[in-house]
Scaffold this motif. Structure first.
Motif, PDB file in Angstrom:
ATOM      1  N   GLY A  59      35.059  71.330 -28.965  1.00 50.02           N
ATOM      2  CA  GLY A  59      34.238  70.183 -29.310  1.00 50.02           C
ATOM      3  C   GLY A  59      33.885  70.292 -30.785  1.00 50.02           C
ATOM      4  O   GLY A  59      34.291  71.239 -31.465  1.00 50.02           O
ATOM      5  N   ALA A  60      33.130  69.345 -31.272  1.00 45.94           N
ATOM      6  CA  ALA A  60      32.692  69.367 -32.670  1.00 45.94           C
ATOM      7  C   ALA A  60      31.696  70.506 -32.881  1.00 45.94           C
ATOM      8  O   ALA A  60      31.174  71.075 -31.922  1.00 45.94           O
ATOM      9  CB  ALA A  60      32.053  68.031 -33.039  1.00 45.94           C
ATOM     10  N   MET A  61      31.445  70.832 -34.147  1.00 42.01           N
ATOM     11  CA  MET A  61      30.424  71.824 -34.449  1.00 42.01           C
ATOM     12  C   MET A  61      29.075  71.297 -33.962  1.00 42.01           C
ATOM     13  O   MET A  61      28.826  70.100 -34.001  1.00 42.01           O
ATOM     14  CB  MET A  61      30.389  72.104 -35.946  1.00 42.01           C
ATOM     15  CG  MET A  61      31.610  72.864 -36.410  1.00 42.01           C
ATOM     16  SD  MET A  61      31.557  73.150 -38.175  1.00 42.01           S
ATOM     17  CE  MET A  61      33.138  72.460 -38.642  1.00 42.01           C
ATOM     18  N   ALA A  62      28.250  72.203 -33.459  1.00 42.17           N
ATOM     19  CA  ALA A  62      26.925  71.914 -32.902  1.00 42.17           C
ATOM     20  C   ALA A  62      26.990  71.261 -31.521  1.00 42.17           C
ATOM     21  O   ALA A  62      25.969  70.829 -30.995  1.00 42.17           O
ATOM     22  CB  ALA A  62      26.064  71.084 -33.856  1.00 42.17           C
ATOM     23  N   ALA A  63      28.162  71.212 -30.905  1.00 37.81           N
ATOM     24  CA  ALA A  63      28.286  70.662 -29.553  1.00 37.81           C
ATOM     25  C   ALA A  63      27.744  71.625 -28.498  1.00 37.81           C
ATOM     26  O   ALA A  63      27.532  71.230 -27.356  1.00 37.81           O
ATOM     27  CB  ALA A  63      29.746  70.322 -29.245  1.00 37.81           C
TER      28      ALA A  63
ATOM     29  N   VAL B   2      37.808  72.532 -21.441  1.00 43.66           N
ATOM     30  CA  VAL B   2      36.572  71.755 -21.397  1.00 43.66           C
ATOM     31  C   VAL B   2      36.287  71.285 -22.817  1.00 43.66           C
ATOM     32  O   VAL B   2      36.201  72.097 -23.743  1.00 43.66           O
ATOM     33  CB  VAL B   2      35.391  72.585 -20.853  1.00 43.66           C
ATOM     34  CG1 VAL B   2      34.107  71.776 -20.896  1.00 43.66           C
ATOM     35  CG2 VAL B   2      35.688  73.076 -19.440  1.00 43.66           C
ATOM     36  N   VAL B   3      36.163  69.969 -22.977  1.00 43.87           N
ATOM     37  CA  VAL B   3      35.857  69.374 -24.271  1.00 43.87           C
ATOM     38  C   VAL B   3      34.410  68.894 -24.215  1.00 43.87           C
ATOM     39  O   VAL B   3      34.098  67.949 -23.487  1.00 43.87           O
ATOM     40  CB  VAL B   3      36.810  68.195 -24.596  1.00 43.87           C
ATOM     41  CG1 VAL B   3      36.451  67.579 -25.943  1.00 43.87           C
ATOM     42  CG2 VAL B   3      38.261  68.650 -24.560  1.00 43.87           C
ATOM     43  N   LEU B   4      33.538  69.593 -24.939  1.00 43.29           N
ATOM     44  CA  LEU B   4      32.141  69.164 -25.015  1.00 43.29           C
ATOM     45  C   LEU B   4      32.068  67.997 -25.990  1.00 43.29           C
ATOM     46  O   LEU B   4      32.483  68.115 -27.140  1.00 43.29           O
ATOM     47  CB  LEU B   4      31.248  70.320 -25.484  1.00 43.29           C
ATOM     48  CG  LEU B   4      31.221  71.550 -24.580  1.00 43.29           C
ATOM     49  CD1 LEU B   4      30.305  72.617 -25.157  1.00 43.29           C
ATOM     50  CD2 LEU B   4      30.823  71.189 -23.158  1.00 43.29           C
ATOM     51  N   SER B   5      31.555  66.873 -25.512  1.00 43.20           N
ATOM     52  CA  SER B   5      31.564  65.659 -26.335  1.00 43.20           C
ATOM     53  C   SER B   5      30.212  64.953 -26.327  1.00 43.20           C
ATOM     54  O   SER B   5      30.108  63.803 -25.908  1.00 43.20           O
ATOM     55  CB  SER B   5      32.672  64.713 -25.867  1.00 43.20           C
ATOM     56  OG  SER B   5      32.500  64.403 -24.489  1.00 43.20           O
ATOM     57  N   PRO B   6      29.163  65.653 -26.804  1.00 43.91           N
ATOM     58  CA  PRO B   6      27.869  64.972 -26.909  1.00 43.91           C
ATOM     59  C   PRO B   6      27.919  63.862 -27.954  1.00 43.91           C
ATOM     60  O   PRO B   6      28.827  63.826 -28.790  1.00 43.91           O
ATOM     61  CB  PRO B   6      26.909  66.093 -27.322  1.00 43.91           C
ATOM     62  CG  PRO B   6      27.767  67.111 -27.986  1.00 43.91           C
ATOM     63  CD  PRO B   6      29.110  67.016 -27.304  1.00 43.91           C
TER      64      PRO B   6
ATOM     65  N   ILE C 161      42.988  65.335 -22.584  1.00 45.02           N
ATOM     66  CA  ILE C 161      43.400  66.296 -21.570  1.00 45.02           C
ATOM     67  C   ILE C 161      42.198  67.159 -21.222  1.00 45.02           C
ATOM     68  O   ILE C 161      41.244  67.249 -21.990  1.00 45.02           O
ATOM     69  CB  ILE C 161      44.583  67.172 -22.057  1.00 45.02           C
ATOM     70  CG1 ILE C 161      44.242  67.870 -23.378  1.00 45.02           C
ATOM     71  CG2 ILE C 161      45.846  66.324 -22.191  1.00 45.02           C
ATOM     72  CD1 ILE C 161      45.319  68.831 -23.876  1.00 45.02           C
ATOM     73  N   GLY C 162      42.224  67.762 -20.058  1.00 46.52           N
ATOM     74  CA  GLY C 162      41.134  68.620 -19.639  1.00 46.52           C
ATOM     75  C   GLY C 162      39.934  67.822 -19.151  1.00 46.52           C
ATOM     76  O   GLY C 162      40.026  66.638 -18.818  1.00 46.52           O
ATOM     77  N   TYR C 163      38.800  68.493 -19.122  1.00 47.29           N
ATOM     78  CA  TYR C 163      37.550  67.923 -18.635  1.00 47.29           C
ATOM     79  C   TYR C 163      36.652  67.620 -19.825  1.00 47.29           C
ATOM     80  O   TYR C 163      36.197  68.525 -20.519  1.00 47.29           O
ATOM     81  CB  TYR C 163      36.873  68.913 -17.675  1.00 47.29           C
ATOM     82  CG  TYR C 163      35.579  68.426 -17.079  1.00 47.29           C
ATOM     83  CD1 TYR C 163      35.519  67.230 -16.366  1.00 47.29           C
ATOM     84  CD2 TYR C 163      34.418  69.167 -17.201  1.00 47.29           C
ATOM     85  CE1 TYR C 163      34.338  66.784 -15.799  1.00 47.29           C
ATOM     86  CE2 TYR C 163      33.219  68.744 -16.635  1.00 47.29           C
ATOM     87  CZ  TYR C 163      33.186  67.545 -15.939  1.00 47.29           C
ATOM     88  OH  TYR C 163      32.016  67.105 -15.380  1.00 47.29           O
ATOM     89  N   TRP C 164      36.424  66.339 -20.075  1.00 51.11           N
ATOM     90  CA  TRP C 164      35.557  65.900 -21.174  1.00 51.11           C
ATOM     91  C   TRP C 164      34.149  65.756 -20.614  1.00 51.11           C
ATOM     92  O   TRP C 164      33.931  65.071 -19.616  1.00 51.11           O
ATOM     93  CB  TRP C 164      36.060  64.583 -21.752  1.00 51.11           C
ATOM     94  CG  TRP C 164      37.265  64.760 -22.620  1.00 51.11           C
ATOM     95  CD1 TRP C 164      38.465  65.307 -22.252  1.00 51.11           C
ATOM     96  CD2 TRP C 164      37.379  64.422 -23.991  1.00 51.11           C
ATOM     97  NE1 TRP C 164      39.322  65.317 -23.320  1.00 51.11           N
ATOM     98  CE2 TRP C 164      38.681  64.779 -24.410  1.00 51.11           C
ATOM     99  CE3 TRP C 164      36.522  63.845 -24.913  1.00 51.11           C
ATOM    100  CZ2 TRP C 164      39.142  64.584 -25.693  1.00 51.11           C
ATOM    101  CZ3 TRP C 164      36.976  63.634 -26.204  1.00 51.11           C
ATOM    102  CH2 TRP C 164      38.270  64.002 -26.588  1.00 51.11           C
ATOM    103  N   LEU C 165      33.198  66.378 -21.291  1.00 47.84           N
ATOM    104  CA  LEU C 165      31.835  66.451 -20.779  1.00 47.84           C
ATOM    105  C   LEU C 165      30.842  66.030 -21.860  1.00 47.84           C
ATOM    106  O   LEU C 165      30.725  66.699 -22.894  1.00 47.84           O
ATOM    107  CB  LEU C 165      31.553  67.893 -20.321  1.00 47.84           C
ATOM    108  CG  LEU C 165      30.154  68.246 -19.858  1.00 47.84           C
ATOM    109  CD1 LEU C 165      29.712  67.347 -18.699  1.00 47.84           C
ATOM    110  CD2 LEU C 165      30.113  69.708 -19.435  1.00 47.84           C
ATOM    111  N   ASP C 166      30.152  64.931 -21.616  1.00 46.68           N
ATOM    112  CA  ASP C 166      29.074  64.509 -22.507  1.00 46.68           C
ATOM    113  C   ASP C 166      27.849  65.332 -22.115  1.00 46.68           C
ATOM    114  O   ASP C 166      27.181  65.039 -21.131  1.00 46.68           O
ATOM    115  CB  ASP C 166      28.800  63.012 -22.373  1.00 46.68           C
ATOM    116  CG  ASP C 166      27.663  62.540 -23.275  1.00 46.68           C
ATOM    117  OD1 ASP C 166      26.962  63.397 -23.880  1.00 46.68           O
ATOM    118  OD2 ASP C 166      27.456  61.320 -23.359  1.00 46.68           O
ATOM    119  N   SER C 167      27.583  66.355 -22.897  1.00 46.81           N
ATOM    120  CA  SER C 167      26.490  67.285 -22.605  1.00 46.81           C
ATOM    121  C   SER C 167      25.213  66.927 -23.360  1.00 46.81           C
ATOM    122  O   SER C 167      24.303  67.759 -23.457  1.00 46.81           O
ATOM    123  CB  SER C 167      26.934  68.704 -22.957  1.00 46.81           C
ATOM    124  OG  SER C 167      27.310  68.777 -24.319  1.00 46.81           O
ATOM    125  N   SER C 168      25.121  65.715 -23.862  1.00 46.41           N
ATOM    126  CA  SER C 168      23.983  65.292 -24.696  1.00 46.41           C
ATOM    127  C   SER C 168      22.641  65.551 -24.026  1.00 46.41           C
ATOM    128  O   SER C 168      21.705  66.013 -24.675  1.00 46.41           O
ATOM    129  CB  SER C 168      24.076  63.800 -25.021  1.00 46.41           C
ATOM    130  OG  SER C 168      25.248  63.502 -25.719  1.00 46.41           O
TER     131      SER C 168
END
Length: 183
Positions: free
Chosen positions: A18-22, A116-120, A156-163
């Motif tokens: 994910g991006a930095m600080a995700a 796992v892609v953290l995408s807040p 691809i994978g599991y995208w997770l909005d962890s906001s």
């Protein structure tokens, strides 16, 4: 989702990006701590090993920066595979976004591999960045990295909005949905 087999059949590779600080570092460490036989591979360690001659990534990277980034990814994938060969669940955590993500996953030879892609949201990234002791973005803005993540990264994978999740809630979510992260 069973425990890794210590009898030689190998462990899993779980990539957290994910991006930095995700929240990648925190989540990867917590995830590794919940698994019975695990390692946490921090991709940035490979960058920090370069004492002299390091070329850091920028929005307009040099060829040296791109080559060093690919070396970093290659070393992380190989390290994860070696640990998985020995029965460890290898949690790889790094900023692997844009066109590089699919190629990174292809480098992993372990059969049981997960992404796992953290995408807040950008606002969550900005708040988290302000709370961090280190500055992670360098010459990138949270907006630039989020745009690269959402527009140029393979879905691809599991995208997770962890906001709205705490790190522990994010790990719970990952463990509950790990089958969706298989790549």
């Amino acid at each position: 989702m069973g425990e890794p087999d210590q009898g030689g059949t190998g462990g899993r590779v779980i990539v957290i990006t994910g991006a930095m600080a995700a929240g990648k570092s925190t989540v990867a460490e917590l995830l590794a701590g919940r698994l019975p036989c695990s390692v946490h591979i921090r991709g940035d360690v490979f960058r920090k090993m370069m004492v002299n001659g390091r070329a850091d990534m920028t929005p307009q990277p040099t060829q040296a920066a791109l080559d060093q980034l690919q070396l970093r990814y290659e070393l992380a994938a190989h390290t994860a595979d070696r640990f998985a060969d020995q029965g460890f669940d290898a949690i790889v955590q790094d900023v692997i976004i844009g066109p590089d993500l699919a190629g990174f996953i292809d480098q992993i030879q372990t059969k049981q591999r997960y992404l796992v892609v953290l995408s807040p949201t950008v606002s969550a990234l900005e708040i988290r960045e302000a709370q961090r002791a280190k500055e992670g973005y360098g010459s990138f803005s949270p907006n630039q990295l989020d745009e690269l993540l959402r527009r140029e990264t393979a879905r691809i994978g599991y995208w997770l909005d962890s906001s709205a999740q705490t790190p522990d809630e994010t790990v719970d979510d990952i463990l509950t949905n790990l089958d969706q992260a298989a790549v």
